[in-house]
Motif scaffolding. Structure first.
Motif: not given
Length: 182
Positions: A81-83, A100-101, A159-161, A179-181
């Motif tokens: 997350x964040x990359x 998640x993919x 829960x991912x953006x 990234x994380x929502x």
């Protein structure tokens, strides 16, 4: 033929031609592809011919500003997350801390200005992504647009953006930020 009559006939023809073009434009909306304009050729200054073997130094191109430094993007595989991650068409990235993919399915459309061309409108690339949450059996397909004019640039899923950062000039790979929502 009288010059005045000729002028009146020509003006009438021009008026008809302009009127026909504008009514055709109302009946058929403009296509959203960019209007291309050929760049003017760059001419190098020529040194005067002399008997000596000296010539003027070549003109160097104007340096282009470099993009702001970013964290290096990973290629397909696993992403935190964040990359950011770079995916080629058909490649999938797994989000390490989530179930998640993200798969880059295909380039849907690309109306961006070709390299070396001057365009009236910058254009836009639209890509199709497949987002999945395998353990829950969730799966969705979304389209993201490079400029956000013709569609959205990001999507939230499980829960991912996922943000569309860039599309390669050939449209064969995308750079995404996961990234994380908040």
């Amino acid at each position: 033929m009288d010059t005045k009559k000729l002028l009146v006939v020509l003006c009438a023809l021009v008026g008809l031609a302009c009127g026909a073009g504008s009514s055709a434009a109302r009946e058929h909306p403009a296509v959203t592809s960019p209007t291309l304009v050929q760049p003017a050729p760059v001419r190098q200054p020529q040194a005067p011919q002399t008997s000596q073997a000296t010539q003027a130094p070549p003109v160097s191109p104007v340096p282009q500003p470099s993009p702001a430094p970013q964290a290096p993007a990973k290629s397909s595989g696993s992403v935190e997350l964040g990359e950011t991650v770079v995916l080629k068409a058909g490649d999938t990235a797994e989000v390490a801390s989530k179930d998640v993919s993200v798969r880059f399915a295909r380039l849907v459309s690309d109306s961006r200005c070709a390299a070396g061309m001057v365009c009236v409108w910058e254009g836009e690339a639209v890509v199709e992504l497949t987002l999945a949450e395998p353990r829950r059996g969730e799966r969705t397909t979304v389209e993201l647009a490079s400029t956000g004019r013709g569609g959205r640039q990001s999507v939230e899923f499980a829960a991912c953006r996922v943000d569309l950062v860039a599309v390669s000039s050939g449209g064969d790979q995308v750079t995404l930020r996961v990234s994380k929502v908040s």
